[in-house]
Design a protein around this motif. Structure first.
Motif, short mmCIF file in Angstrom:
data_model
loop_
_atom_site.label_atom_id
_atom_site.label_comp_id
_atom_site.label_asym_id
_atom_site.label_seq_id
_atom_site.Cartn_x
_atom_site.Cartn_y
_atom_site.Cartn_z
N VAL A 69 -1.16 -23.28 17.31
CA VAL A 69 -0.56 -22.97 18.97
C VAL A 69 0.77 -23.01 18.64
CG1 VAL A 69 -0.50 -24.28 20.97
CG2 VAL A 69 -2.52 -24.61 19.61
N GLY A 70 1.39 -21.57 19.58
CA GLY A 70 2.68 -21.27 19.25
C GLY A 70 3.00 -20.03 18.77
N PHE A 71 4.10 -19.44 19.21
CA PHE A 71 4.56 -18.05 18.37
C PHE A 71 5.81 -18.02 18.03
CE2 PHE A 71 4.21 -13.27 18.54
CZ PHE A 71 3.21 -13.13 17.67
N LEU B 132 -2.80 -19.15 19.02
CA LEU B 132 -2.89 -19.16 20.24
C LEU B 132 -1.40 -19.35 21.02
CD1 LEU B 132 -5.02 -19.72 22.43
CD2 LEU B 132 -5.04 -22.16 22.31
N TYR B 133 -1.11 -18.32 21.66
CA TYR B 133 0.18 -18.24 22.06
C TYR B 133 0.18 -17.77 23.72
CZ TYR B 133 -0.46 -13.21 22.58
OH TYR B 133 -0.82 -11.80 22.99
N LYS B 134 1.37 -18.43 24.26
CA LYS B 134 1.66 -18.31 25.99
C LYS B 134 2.29 -16.89 26.17
CE LYS B 134 2.34 -21.92 28.10
NZ LYS B 134 3.15 -23.17 28.40
N THR B 135 3.06 -16.51 25.31
CA THR B 135 4.11 -15.49 25.65
C THR B 135 4.52 -14.83 24.42
OG1 THR B 135 5.23 -16.76 27.57
CG2 THR B 135 6.23 -14.74 26.90
N LYS C 127 -4.61 -14.71 20.06
CA LYS C 127 -5.19 -15.08 21.31
C LYS C 127 -4.33 -15.32 22.38
CE LYS C 127 -9.98 -15.19 20.71
NZ LYS C 127 -11.01 -14.68 21.52
N LYS C 128 -4.22 -14.81 23.62
CA LYS C 128 -3.11 -15.15 24.68
C LYS C 128 -3.82 -15.98 25.69
CE LYS C 128 0.47 -13.26 27.84
NZ LYS C 128 0.95 -11.98 28.14
N SER C 129 -3.14 -17.16 26.00
CA SER C 129 -3.69 -18.11 27.03
C SER C 129 -2.53 -19.07 27.57
CB SER C 129 -4.81 -18.89 26.51
OG SER C 129 -5.12 -19.76 27.41
N LEU D 155 -0.18 -27.89 16.33
CA LEU D 155 0.55 -27.54 17.14
C LEU D 155 2.02 -27.13 16.82
CD1 LEU D 155 -0.62 -30.72 19.55
CD2 LEU D 155 -1.41 -28.31 19.64
N ALA D 156 2.37 -25.99 16.79
CA ALA D 156 3.48 -25.52 16.36
C ALA D 156 4.45 -25.30 17.91
CB ALA D 156 3.60 -24.34 15.68
#
Length: 519
Positions: free
Chosen positions: A211-213, A237-240, A344-346, A372-373
């Protein structure tokens, strides 16, 4: 008169520089390091970790890299060797107390009411008070047994912001890690603390979700992809999406010529600027837009971002202004093509028994291990070290980017400095000049302005940083104002801020640590 004692908490990059400069001014530095070695965040990393900043920018001004280091981006072990050589060269090791943790610090000799009545920092604008001291509660880092209570004249906090206190996302009820019954959840902090064999065995033959980018997330994904291949792909899994650069030469132009010289800083507004500088920033804004497009088009073409749906919706200027840049590991998108990495974007997610549920999908992402990064809470570390509720309240950031004058001094907390909390293009470069500034202040070279003046200056910086960093302003980064910031420090300590010879060199040539090696 007996030399003043200066407690330095942390023996990473900032702590070593603080020790060197306070020592050079005749003070007695006492460095407390909870680990058994110097190096800070560099002591616990991924096996593949390397510098993102070219080594010519990531160095101390008066201590070159050894000729044996030929790489532009040295690996973590080479950075540690460099720091050890620096400490040995300047005789710093004997001043460091390893495996000692400072649990708390308490200001003595002054009531909260007296503190609130001051118009000047520490009552005088000077570094030291006659009767006022800091009392440190020091324990053994392994056993937590008390070692001693030490009284010092000044404290420099060099505890960093990218370690110790993980940033854990908030989850809805019954949607946190406790809901994940079939696997394990770690923070990147825990993974980095493992020895390399243990870490490798942990991810081997497993479905891993990262999780993170940012940098840690990208490096973790590559480690998983290289270990498991497409048989057990790693889900990122990334948000932005961010403008992760393929190299430091967009279309053959050094990035430093676009963003790391005085001309580049003429293109943006600055805290405390006069009308002429304000007007220049307005008139030159098309060039600012053009520079950002140079970098963006280069990243789009080189990484084929459209193909992967990874084109950011914000400008490159916003990313560099907030230090959101991360160098992609080599062949990252090749791993995406072969199926070893799944993007995966979320905007948000939650845990379920089988793994992770993301917004817009009915089926969960089945996984064996979630890492969790998601960053760190360095602001909590700063706050928690104070015994006084008043000082804790002052060091609570809330919506502020960074409530520190010159990114070092809190106007309401006397006889204390913070080094290494805000970010820049080169954190070593910035930490060194800050430590030099603090040492000159301790030596009486200058006094601080009034508390109101300092708070006004902080507000001016806050306004500019939020303007250019947007939603990422919490990173407390001033990458695009690095020279303007250094100019302020130089003016305070009596140095000429024009560090290069000649008008055109000062305007167009990028600045580096070597420019600040001596007055």
């Amino acid at each position: 008169m007996e030399p003043k004692k200066v407690a330095i908490i942390g023996a990473g990059v900032s702590g070593l520089a603080a020790c060197k400069f306070t020592l050079s001014k005749g003070f007695i530095p006492i460095v407390f390091e909870a680990r058994g070695a110097i190096g800070g965040v560099w002591t616990e990393t991924l096996q593949t970790t390397a510098l993102q900043t070219p080594k010519d920018m990531y160095r101390f001004s008066d201590f070159p890299w050894p000729k044996s280091v030929t790489e532009e981006f040295p690996k973590y072990n080479q950075v540690l060797d460099y720091l050890k050589s620096y400490a040995d060269h300047f005789g710093l090791m004997k001043h460091i107390r390893f495996n000692t943790r400072v649990l708390s610090i308490d200001y003595e000799g002054c009531s909260d009411e007296e503190l609130d009545s001051w118009n000047l920092w520490s009552g005088s604008g000077e570094a030291f008070g006659d009767r006022r001291k800091w009392r440190l509660n020091v324990v053994d880092a392994h056993t937590n047994d008390p070692i001693e209570e030490m009284v010092v004249d000044f404290v420099i906090l060099c505890i960093g912001r990218f370690s110790d206190v993980p940033n854990i996302p908030e989850f809805p009820p019954n949607g946190g890690p406790e809901a994940f019954k079939s696997g394990k959840v770690l923070h990147s902090l825990q993974y980095s603390a493992m020895d390399f064999d243990t870490a490798s065995n942990l991810i081997k033959n497993k479905q891993v979700t990262v999780v993170g980018f940012q940098k840690s997330a990208l490096d973790l994904a590559m480690e998983c992809a290289n270990t498991n291949g497409p048989k057990n792909p790693c889900t990122v899994l990334y948000k932005t999406a961010h403008w992760n650069l393929p190299d430091n030469h967009p279309w053959g132009i050094p990035l430093s010529f676009l963003y790391m010289n005085r001309f580049a800083e003429l293109l943006i507004h600055k805290p405390g600027e006069n009308f002429i500088l304000y007007l220049l920033a307005v008139l030159l804004s098309p060039i600012r837009w053009f520079f950002a497009k140079i970098v963006e088009t280069h990243a789009k073409k080189k990484h084929k971002l459209a193909k992967y749906g990874m084109i950011p919706t914000h400008s490159f200027l916003q990313d560099i202004s907030s230090c959101q840049l991360a160098s992609l590991p080599e062949k990252f998108y090749e791993k995406v093509d072969e199926g070893s990495i799944i993007l995966k974007k979320s905007p948000n997610f939650m845990f379920c028994e089988e793994g992770i549920t993301i917004q817009g999908q009915t089926k969960p992402i089945r996984t064996d291990l979630v890492i969790l990064a998601t960053g760190f809470r360095g602001d909590q570390k700063l706050k928690q070290i104070f015994t006084s509720a008043t000082h804790r309240n002052h060091m609570t950031f809330r919506d502020a980017v960074n409530p520190l004058y010159r990114q070092c001094i809190h106007p309401r907390i006397p006889q204390l400095a913070v080094i290494g909390f805000t970010e820049s293009p080169s954190n070593m470069f910035t930490s060194e000049i800050r430590c030099r500034w603090v040492a000159e202040f301790l030596a009486g070279t200058f006094k601080l302005p009034s508390i109101k003046e300092m708070e006004k200056d902080i507000a001016n910086w806050e306004k500019i940083l939020k303007h250019y960093s947007g939603p990422f302003s919490k990173r407390a980064c001033f990458a695009t104002l690095h020279i303007w910031y250094n100019d302020q420090l130089c003016n305070d300590i009596g140095w000429n801020p024009k560090r290069k010879k000649g008008f055109f060199a000062n305007l167009f040539v990028p600045f580096s640590p070597l420019d600040y090696a001596s007055p």
